[in-house]
Motif scaffolding. Structure first.
Motif, mmCIF file in Angstrom:
data_model
loop_
_atom_site.group_PDB
_atom_site.id
_atom_site.type_symbol
_atom_site.label_atom_id
_atom_site.label_comp_id
_atom_site.label_asym_id
_atom_site.label_seq_id
_atom_site.Cartn_x
_atom_site.Cartn_y
_atom_site.Cartn_z
ATOM 1 N N UNK A 9 33.359 18.370 6.825
ATOM 2 C CA UNK A 9 34.228 18.882 7.748
ATOM 3 C C UNK A 9 33.507 19.961 8.508
ATOM 4 N N UNK A 10 33.526 20.321 9.798
ATOM 5 C CA UNK A 10 32.975 21.419 10.533
ATOM 6 C C UNK A 10 34.073 22.512 10.411
ATOM 7 N N UNK A 11 33.389 23.581 10.101
ATOM 8 C CA UNK A 11 34.054 24.836 10.200
ATOM 9 C C UNK A 11 34.779 25.380 8.756
ATOM 10 N N UNK A 12 34.498 24.390 7.975
ATOM 11 C CA UNK A 12 35.025 24.802 6.455
ATOM 12 C C UNK A 12 33.890 25.580 5.747
ATOM 13 N N UNK A 13 34.535 26.365 4.821
ATOM 14 C CA UNK A 13 33.839 27.074 4.149
ATOM 15 C C UNK A 13 32.618 26.382 3.308
ATOM 16 N N UNK A 14 31.155 26.709 3.500
ATOM 17 C CA UNK A 14 30.268 25.876 2.876
ATOM 18 C C UNK A 14 30.503 25.819 1.208
ATOM 19 N N UNK A 15 30.164 24.318 0.966
ATOM 20 C CA UNK A 15 30.396 23.942 -0.438
ATOM 21 C C UNK A 15 31.875 24.085 -0.908
ATOM 22 N N UNK A 16 32.721 23.996 -0.059
ATOM 23 C CA UNK A 16 34.242 24.072 -0.414
ATOM 24 C C UNK A 16 34.506 22.679 -1.068
ATOM 25 N N UNK A 17 34.022 21.495 -0.472
ATOM 26 C CA UNK A 17 34.704 20.178 -0.681
ATOM 27 C C UNK A 17 33.184 19.479 -1.384
ATOM 28 N N UNK A 18 33.534 18.616 -2.600
ATOM 29 C CA UNK A 18 32.415 17.911 -2.999
ATOM 30 C C UNK A 18 31.734 16.742 -2.362
ATOM 31 N N UNK A 19 30.627 16.658 -2.607
ATOM 32 C CA UNK A 19 29.786 15.605 -1.936
ATOM 33 C C UNK A 19 30.027 14.112 -2.545
ATOM 34 N N UNK A 20 29.868 13.134 -2.011
ATOM 35 C CA UNK A 20 30.077 11.964 -2.696
ATOM 36 C C UNK A 20 29.600 11.746 -4.009
ATOM 37 N N UNK A 73 22.346 19.798 -8.377
ATOM 38 C CA UNK A 73 23.678 20.017 -7.993
ATOM 39 C C UNK A 73 24.294 19.008 -7.313
ATOM 40 N N UNK A 74 24.991 18.405 -8.060
ATOM 41 C CA UNK A 74 25.544 16.732 -7.381
ATOM 42 C C UNK A 74 26.885 17.346 -6.337
ATOM 43 N N UNK A 75 27.382 18.515 -6.890
ATOM 44 C CA UNK A 75 28.712 19.011 -5.803
ATOM 45 C C UNK A 75 28.094 19.180 -4.483
ATOM 46 N N UNK A 117 18.645 19.021 4.899
ATOM 47 C CA UNK A 117 17.723 18.009 4.630
ATOM 48 C C UNK A 117 17.566 18.015 2.790
ATOM 49 N N UNK A 118 17.820 16.970 2.382
ATOM 50 C CA UNK A 118 17.787 16.686 1.074
ATOM 51 C C UNK A 118 17.119 15.305 0.718
ATOM 52 N N UNK A 119 16.350 15.446 -0.587
ATOM 53 C CA UNK A 119 15.663 14.150 -0.988
ATOM 54 C C UNK A 119 16.545 13.477 -2.015
ATOM 55 N N UNK A 120 17.825 13.987 -2.094
ATOM 56 C CA UNK A 120 18.866 13.101 -3.087
ATOM 57 C C UNK A 120 19.103 11.676 -2.917
ATOM 58 N N UNK A 149 39.795 9.738 3.652
ATOM 59 C CA UNK A 149 38.669 10.102 3.896
ATOM 60 C C UNK A 149 37.995 11.287 3.029
ATOM 61 N N UNK A 150 38.398 11.325 1.722
ATOM 62 C CA UNK A 150 37.740 12.052 0.768
ATOM 63 C C UNK A 150 36.435 12.396 0.832
ATOM 64 N N UNK A 151 35.879 11.095 0.990
ATOM 65 C CA UNK A 151 34.237 11.146 0.701
ATOM 66 C C UNK A 151 33.559 11.611 2.016
ATOM 67 N N UNK A 152 34.393 12.176 2.887
ATOM 68 C CA UNK A 152 33.927 12.746 4.192
ATOM 69 C C UNK A 152 34.024 14.312 4.223
ATOM 70 N N UNK A 153 34.874 14.543 3.215
ATOM 71 C CA UNK A 153 35.291 16.040 3.384
ATOM 72 C C UNK A 153 34.598 17.273 3.432
ATOM 73 N N UNK A 154 33.338 16.802 2.932
ATOM 74 C CA UNK A 154 32.225 17.772 2.809
ATOM 75 C C UNK A 154 31.763 18.014 3.920
#
Length: 200
Positions: free
Chosen positions: A45-56, A131-133, A17-20, A38-43
């Protein structure tokens, strides 16, 4: 205990949950985002290490910043190489590709001040907004709060969105242009158009 020590290195739970602010994209390609990889959807990905891929949010901010830098860089190359304009008293290099080390060597004070300004601007861009990442930023991507003339306040929301799109497109074109210039310098003949027009 061993279990307690291992828990210290476990990834922190991600709060969904975020109000960003929601990230906006260009209304092109029948209103859908052009993201075939699909770069904007990489964050997501289920099972990936948390915060491994950046948010849009991070991706859009990065695109806007690099677009602005490329527009400034292209303008700098064009004015110095094409028009021969230089700031009075500033170091002059024989080639734009070697101008940075020449400037750093002959004017270390001015070079350091510019670097300090960039570091402060970068820090201010993320320190107060979140943190926008991870998609937690409250700041609109690209908005540095630098509108001392109040120009955006005089425009309608539609016009503001229009100029945002114009800036992105020009930034993308400038990034391609600067990449072509570096390719031309690094790999002779890699940019035939520059050979035709006599680029150097």
């Amino acid at each position: 205990t061993l279990l307690g020590s291992a828990a210290a290195f476990a990834p922190a739970p991600v709060n969904q949950k975020t109000s960003a602010l929601k990230v906006s994209y260009n209304p092109e390609f029948n209103g859908e985002d052009f993201d075939p990889m699909g770069f904007s959807k990489m964050h997501e990905i289920k099972g990936a290490f948390p915060n491994m891929f950046p948010h849009p949010q991070f991706l859009e901010e990065a695109e806007i910043k690099h677009g602005r830098m490329s527009m400034l860089a292209w303008t700098g190359v064009w004015t110095t190489e094409g028009l021969g304009w230089h700031f009075p008293g500033a170091p002059v290099a024989d080639d734009w590709a070697t101008a940075l080390p020449v400037w750093a060597r002959e004017d270390p004070g001015g070079f350091g001040l510019i670097l300090a300004f960039i570091m402060i601007a970068e820090g201010e861009g993320v320190s107060h907004a979140g943190d926008n990442f991870r998609g937690m930023s409250k700041k609109i991507p690209g908005d540095m709060g630098f509108d001392w003339m109040g120009m955006t306040q005089k425009l309608s929301d539609e016009k503001v969105e229009y100029y945002k799109t114009v800036e992105k497109k020009n930034g993308r074109a400038a990034m391609i242009a600067m990449a072509s210039l570096f390719a031309m310098k690094s790999i002779p003949g890699s940019v035939p158009f520059m050979d035709i027009v006599g680029g150097h």
